[in-house]
Design a protein around this motif. Sequence first.
Motif, short mmCIF file in Angstrom:
data_model
loop_
_atom_site.label_atom_id
_atom_site.label_comp_id
_atom_site.label_asym_id
_atom_site.label_seq_id
_atom_site.Cartn_x
_atom_site.Cartn_y
_atom_site.Cartn_z
N SER A 138 34.56 72.82 52.54
CA SER A 138 33.55 73.56 51.78
C SER A 138 32.14 73.10 52.12
CB SER A 138 33.80 73.39 50.28
OG SER A 138 35.06 73.87 49.92
N LEU A 139 32.00 71.83 52.52
CA LEU A 139 30.66 71.29 52.74
C LEU A 139 30.30 71.16 54.21
CD1 LEU A 139 30.57 68.50 50.01
CD2 LEU A 139 29.82 70.86 49.87
N SER A 140 31.22 71.50 55.11
CA SER A 140 30.91 71.39 56.54
C SER A 140 30.33 72.70 57.05
CB SER A 140 32.18 71.05 57.33
OG SER A 140 33.12 72.10 57.22
N PRO A 145 35.21 76.88 41.41
CA PRO A 145 35.65 78.22 41.01
C PRO A 145 35.67 79.14 42.22
CG PRO A 145 33.36 77.91 40.40
CD PRO A 145 33.85 76.59 40.91
N ALA A 146 36.40 80.23 42.09
CA ALA A 146 36.50 81.16 43.21
C ALA A 146 35.25 82.03 43.30
CB ALA A 146 37.74 82.04 43.03
N GLY A 147 35.11 82.73 44.39
CA GLY A 147 34.06 83.73 44.55
C GLY A 147 32.66 83.17 44.57
N LYS A 148 31.74 83.84 43.84
CA LYS A 148 30.32 83.50 43.88
C LYS A 148 30.03 82.12 43.32
CE LYS A 148 29.05 87.39 45.70
NZ LYS A 148 28.51 87.45 47.06
N ASP A 149 30.79 81.71 42.28
CA ASP A 149 30.58 80.38 41.72
C ASP A 149 30.79 79.30 42.79
OD1 ASP A 149 30.07 81.58 39.37
OD2 ASP A 149 31.84 80.84 38.31
N LYS A 150 31.86 79.48 43.54
CA LYS A 150 32.17 78.52 44.61
C LYS A 150 31.05 78.51 45.66
CE LYS A 150 35.25 77.99 48.55
NZ LYS A 150 36.39 78.56 49.28
N MET A 151 30.59 79.68 46.05
CA MET A 151 29.51 79.78 47.04
C MET A 151 28.24 79.13 46.52
SD MET A 151 30.12 83.69 48.37
CE MET A 151 28.63 83.67 49.36
N LEU A 152 27.94 79.33 45.22
CA LEU A 152 26.74 78.75 44.63
C LEU A 152 26.80 77.23 44.69
CD1 LEU A 152 24.10 79.42 42.99
CD2 LEU A 152 25.47 78.96 40.95
N VAL A 166 20.91 79.75 47.45
CA VAL A 166 21.26 79.46 46.06
C VAL A 166 20.67 80.53 45.13
CG1 VAL A 166 20.84 77.89 44.12
CG2 VAL A 166 21.56 76.98 46.34
N LEU A 167 19.39 80.82 45.32
CA LEU A 167 18.72 81.80 44.45
C LEU A 167 19.26 83.20 44.66
CD1 LEU A 167 15.04 80.49 44.72
CD2 LEU A 167 16.80 79.90 43.06
N GLU A 168 19.59 83.53 45.91
CA GLU A 168 20.14 84.87 46.19
C GLU A 168 21.50 85.05 45.53
OE1 GLU A 168 20.20 85.19 50.40
OE2 GLU A 168 18.07 85.69 50.59
N ILE A 169 22.35 84.01 45.61
CA ILE A 169 23.68 84.11 45.01
C ILE A 169 23.57 84.20 43.49
CG2 ILE A 169 25.86 82.87 44.64
CD1 ILE A 169 25.42 81.67 47.48
N PHE A 170 22.63 83.40 42.91
CA PHE A 170 22.47 83.47 41.45
C PHE A 170 21.99 84.85 41.01
CE2 PHE A 170 22.02 82.25 37.20
CZ PHE A 170 20.82 82.76 36.74
N LEU A 230 26.66 81.31 31.40
CA LEU A 230 25.71 80.42 32.06
C LEU A 230 25.94 78.97 31.67
CD1 LEU A 230 22.37 82.46 31.95
CD2 LEU A 230 23.86 82.05 33.92
N ILE A 231 26.30 78.75 30.41
CA ILE A 231 26.58 77.39 29.96
C ILE A 231 27.82 76.84 30.69
CG2 ILE A 231 27.42 76.03 27.99
CD1 ILE A 231 25.50 77.73 26.25
N GLU A 232 28.84 77.70 30.87
CA GLU A 232 30.02 77.29 31.65
C GLU A 232 29.60 76.88 33.06
OE1 GLU A 232 33.06 80.22 31.72
OE2 GLU A 232 33.18 80.40 29.54
N LEU A 233 28.70 77.67 33.64
CA LEU A 233 28.23 77.38 35.00
C LEU A 233 27.41 76.09 35.04
CD1 LEU A 233 28.30 78.39 37.87
CD2 LEU A 233 26.31 79.81 37.39
N VAL A 234 26.60 75.86 33.98
CA VAL A 234 25.83 74.62 33.90
C VAL A 234 26.77 73.42 33.90
CG1 VAL A 234 24.41 73.18 32.37
CG2 VAL A 234 23.79 75.55 32.75
N ILE A 235 27.80 73.50 33.07
CA ILE A 235 28.76 72.39 32.98
C ILE A 235 29.46 72.16 34.32
CG2 ILE A 235 30.92 71.64 31.88
CD1 ILE A 235 29.97 73.20 29.38
#
Length: 534
Positions: free
Chosen positions: A294-296, A318-325, A337-341, A363-368
């Motif tokens: 994921s980080l390479s 998380p899957a999808g956009k969360d994972k990409m973010l 980062v800003l585009e995905i958000f 959003l709080i779930e995403l913050v955590i």
Amino acid sequence: MIKLLIADDEHIVIESLKFIIEKSLDGVEIVATARSGREAIEKTLNLKPDVVLMDIHMPGINGMDAIRHIKSTHPDVLFIIITAYEYFQYAKDAVNLGVFEYLLKPVNRQKVIKTIQDAKEVIYNRRETIQREMILREKIDKIIPHMEGQFIYSQLLNSGIIKDINFYEEIFATKLEKGYVMMAIVKEIESLGKEENLKNSLLKQKFYNFFQLELKNLTRCLIGPPLLDRITAYIPIVEDMDDYEVRNQAIDYGKKIMMKINKLMKIDYTIGIGKSYDIQHFSQSVNEAYIATSLSEENDVIHFEDIHFSSNTTADYPAGKDKMLLHKILTGELKEVLEIFEEIFWWMSTYYKEDIDQIKSKLIELVILIQKTIPSSVEGNYKLEDGYLIQILKIKNIEELKISYLNYLKTIVVNLETSKEKEIKGLITKAIKYIDKNFNQNISLNDVAKEMNMSYHYFSKFFKDSTGENFVDYLTNLRIEKSKDILKDATVNVKEVCFEVGYSDPNYFSKIFKKITGMTPTEYRANGLSQEVM
């Protein structure tokens, strides 16, 4: 049908044997006859008979020597000796050579028929055994991949000690108690239609097949079937193998696979490698390999231990956009980062029909999740505290909520990059201090990489990116600069200077010195002294 060759220097014996065999035996083909040992050897090599009737006394190479020669290249040929000589030594040699039968002339017709029938039965039994073994081998070869898949799949779903580890070790004929995971993930390809989807699926399958084939060629391993976008392999290691050696060997495997894949096809993928563990910690190596992928960077290989902050990140992306973010945050790509958000927030606003409480909850779930993902070693106000969650709850306007969150993401990325730069600066400082302290020793890139707890592949790139020159050039320039200082002392001869800066060959030292400075050490010293006099 068996193939038979008759070797005898007497024409009448050959004709008699041919007559007996052709008239009395089915399933036997006389492929050739020979009148000498040399001719028997040549025809056996070319025609590959199953049985050879061999006379002992023939012109040139005798029968015994011919048998020895043929046995060395065709050990499965059955030999029946037919001779007029009943010498004990001949019989003894025949036994030692594994001769099937020893017949005396004049040959008895029934004895010849019985002997060849017995030889024929032995050959047929041998063929049947080989055929059964081949069928069994084919069945095993078909079952083994399924067993490998079962092993990998069961470990992915049920972490812990394998109760029947001995069973798997016997099936795969290898020790499995310790090893590491290598994972390859193919980037999802966006397509426009069914035909394009089919092409992409075939390309991915080709990638998985090639990855499996190449890794199997490089080392003994177990590989599971492709699941979703990835393929997972378990590489067992020897218990007493050094972890540093395992790490670099694993990266070598990945690099070799990568080079071949890149020549064969154009596809975006990453290969990640976890640390080696006892088999009960298989899932830990899986998680590490997944984080590494994921980080390479695309079309690259990275080991978990070569990732900054990797030991503190979470594997539960998380899957999808969360994972990409999360991925873009950790790699410091602020624009992405800003585009995905923006996409995530647009989806939330649309799906929840601007219900601000629902949006806040997500959003709080995403913050955590982001807080769990940010390395715990990172300190500062960008390591979010509970106060920010309260701040989110107090916001009444959706647009204000969005702006607040964008600022939060900017702060995280900027400060993470600052922290990363500080860490990199500290690491390169440590490396340079080590080189400065040991420049006069026989040190190598591998020595410094090991001191830094990095693989030599990663350290080589890291060092060049940080200093602007590769390790060898840096060490050479440092040694030459040190030698310049020592040369100012006229009481130290050039040979001593050579040894003091880490070279063992004065001629090589002088050659390198001249290449860098344009002068030999002696010329440099003379030039320096003349300038001092002036």
